[in-house]
Design an enzyme around this catalytic site. Structure first.
Site, short mmCIF file in Angstrom:
data_model
loop_
_atom_site.label_atom_id
_atom_site.label_comp_id
_atom_site.label_asym_id
_atom_site.label_seq_id
_atom_site.Cartn_x
_atom_site.Cartn_y
_atom_site.Cartn_z
CE LYS A 99 25.98 29.08 60.61
NZ LYS A 99 26.56 28.29 59.50
C1 LIG Z 1 27.95 28.32 59.27
C2 LIG Z 1 28.48 27.19 58.48
C3 LIG Z 1 29.84 26.85 58.50
C4 LIG Z 1 30.87 27.67 59.27
O1 LIG Z 1 30.73 27.48 60.63
P1 LIG Z 1 31.48 28.42 61.70
O2 LIG Z 1 31.42 27.66 62.93
O3 LIG Z 1 30.66 29.68 61.76
O4 LIG Z 1 32.82 28.67 61.21
C5 LIG Z 1 30.26 25.73 57.80
N1 LIG Z 1 29.40 25.00 57.06
C6 LIG Z 1 28.08 25.32 56.99
C7 LIG Z 1 27.19 24.48 56.13
C8 LIG Z 1 27.57 26.41 57.70
O5 LIG Z 1 26.27 26.70 57.61
#
Ligand SMILES: *Cc1c(COP(=O)(O)O)cnc(C)c1O
Length: 471
Positions: A115
């Site tokens: 993120k």
């Molecule tokens: C947020 C997150 C996900 C999921 O991602 P999305 O795109 O929201 O489905 C997967 N792995 C980690 C480590 C995350 O922080």
């Protein structure tokens, strides 16, 4: 570039409005009015991550930010990563069919999860757009762990942004909590709420629904429905493609997902011309997406806790953007479909639509035990320790490979590594007997003093906190 709502309402808006608005007024999500073409891949080869990011994302931003400022913003955003490659690609052998397997390391930013790649950019974009408009905003979000820490790092020290991130007491990992509570910037406020993530989310929704309060403090959302986050993630699908496919031939991407944000960005890259063979949706036991892509029916189920908590989700908001496309950009049809999903807790698409989805997407799911055994086998084979989310992706790639889903073993497979293993040390240690260490820059995380506020699960208490801190 102008943006339209997936529910068909309202007038098209520019990038800056969409950045600050998040959700469209009719309840839909913003999508570009038209899909731009990516620059030819050969023109991007040999250039830095930030340079590729500017070339790839500029058409989405054009009209909202001037080009010189945008180049500076992108450069600043990615300077916070611990490697000049920003999102490096690591070969990890091959699948039994012979398809070359690669890890796309998306966890080299300040909070060790993918993120950061989007939110570091969004933070600087907020700063720029708010200065131009002479406005301030109050970012309010709920987190089960990763989003909150990435959002707080992205907003730290921004002059025109205050950020409030709500997290459920005792339900995040300790690393995740400390990444939120040990930041020193005065514009940040970590807020502990008794209850679950859903209680935090309900409080945030209630605050946004209180229009008088929303306008008074200029609430803004930073969750994954914000278009700018999806846009920012397109870059690493392009850079990893450049890395694994020197001749520009198709690549398969495998993405562990819950909210459909990260894998949607891969779809956008393909839609804009990136040669992609298959897109693979990898679920943990909360497999609403895998059930939808295999049967065409989406049905709400209870969320069960897993060792990959960032995917413990049963309503995948970003799927709406894909539905808009496969329904022929018919906003009324999207509104109807999601209306009946909300009313009945289940909804189905017809064979034609399912066929369109299946022509691009594959899917699979893995439980915690299988994910643990993937962590072990990857470690045995390569010496590498992966986190439980990443393991879900690799495990699903192995499943589909064994089923013969991929007919051409010369197509490289790229698995998104979404978190650093040290973010989920307990699950990793239980799987492989090794406790992964935090990178040096976070080594003193457990000694730093924590700062947070506590509010009851009550809208009045939250609003009072925000008003008191604004003075
Ligand atoms: C947020 C997150 C996900 C999921 O991602 P999305 O795109 O929201 O489905 C997967 N792995 C980690 C480590 C995350 O922080």
């Amino acid at each position: 570039m102008r943006y339209v709502s997936t529910r068909g309402g309202g007038e098209p808006l520019g990038f800056a409005e969409v950045l600050l608005d998040g959700l469209a007024r009719d309840g839909g999500l913003y999508v570009p009015e038209t899909w731009p073409e990516l620059p030819p891949l050969d023109e991007l080869r040999g250039r830095s991550f930030a340079e590729v990011a500017v070339e790839v994302t500029w058409p989405f931003v054009d009209g909202g930010v001037d080009r010189a400022s945008y180049e500076r913003i992108v450069t600043d955003a990615y300077a916070t990563f611990d490697t000049p490659e920003v999102c490096p690609v690591l070969p990890i052998g091959s699948l039994p069919s012979g398809a070359p397997l690669h890890l796309l390391e998306l966890y080299r930013g300040p909070t060790l999860a993918f993120k950061d790649v989007a939110l570091q950019l969004v933070g600087w974009l907020f700063d720029h757009v708010l200065a131009e408009r002479d406005e301030r905003i109050c970012v309010l979000g709920a987190t089960s762990g990763d989003t909150g820490s990435a959002a707080m790092h992205a907003c730290a020290g921004l002059e025109r942004v205050d950020a409030y991130i709500l997290y459920p007491a005792g339900r995040t990992s300790e690393v995740q909590r400390r990444q939120m509570t040990t930041l020193e910037a005065d514009n940040l406020c970590a807020v502990e709420v008794p209850g679950t993530f859903d209680d935090c989310q309900d409080l945030v929704k209630a605050a946004f629904a209180d229009e008088a309060f929303r306008d008074e403090v200029h609430l803004a959302a930073i969750n994954s429905i914000n278009w700018a986050r999806v846009m920012a993630q397109v870059t690493y699908y392009v850079t990893s493609h450049l890395a694994v496919s020197p001749d520009g031939g198709p690549v398969t991407f495998v993405v562990p997902t819950g909210n459909f944000g990260n894998v949607l960005a891969a779809w956008v890259a393909a839609r804009c011309g990136l040669p992609v063979d298959r897109l693979v949706v990898a679920s943990n036991r909360n497999d609403v997406l895998t059930r939808f892509f295999s049967t065409g029916t989406m049905a709400i189920a209870e969320v069960v806790p897993t060792t990959s908590p960032s995917m413990d989700i049963q309503v995948s908001s970003n799927l709406e953007r894909l539905l808009f496309e496969v329904l022929g950009r018919d906003g009324a049809a999207v509104a109807e479909l999601l209306g009946s999903f909300r009313a009945d807790g289940t909804v189905s698409v017809d064979e034609t639509v399912l066929g369109r989805l299946r022509s691009e997407f594959d899917c699979g799911r893995l439980d915690d035990e299988s994910a643990a055994s993937v962590i072990r086998s990857v470690h045995d084979r390569t010496g590498l320790v992966v986190d439980p989310h990443t393991a879900i992706g690799i495990g699903v790639a192995e499943l589909l490979d064994a089923e013969g889903t991929w007919f051409d073993p010369s197509v490289p497979v790229v698995c998104a590594a979404t978190a650093h293993p040290a973010k989920f040390p307990d699950a990793v240690e239980a799987a492989v007997g090794i406790r992964p260490e935090l990178p040096a820059r976070l080594a003193d995380l457990f000694e730093r003093p924590e700062r947070f506020e506590r509010v009851a699960s009550d809208l009045g208490a939250l609003e009072a906190l925000v008003r008191a801190r604004r003075g």
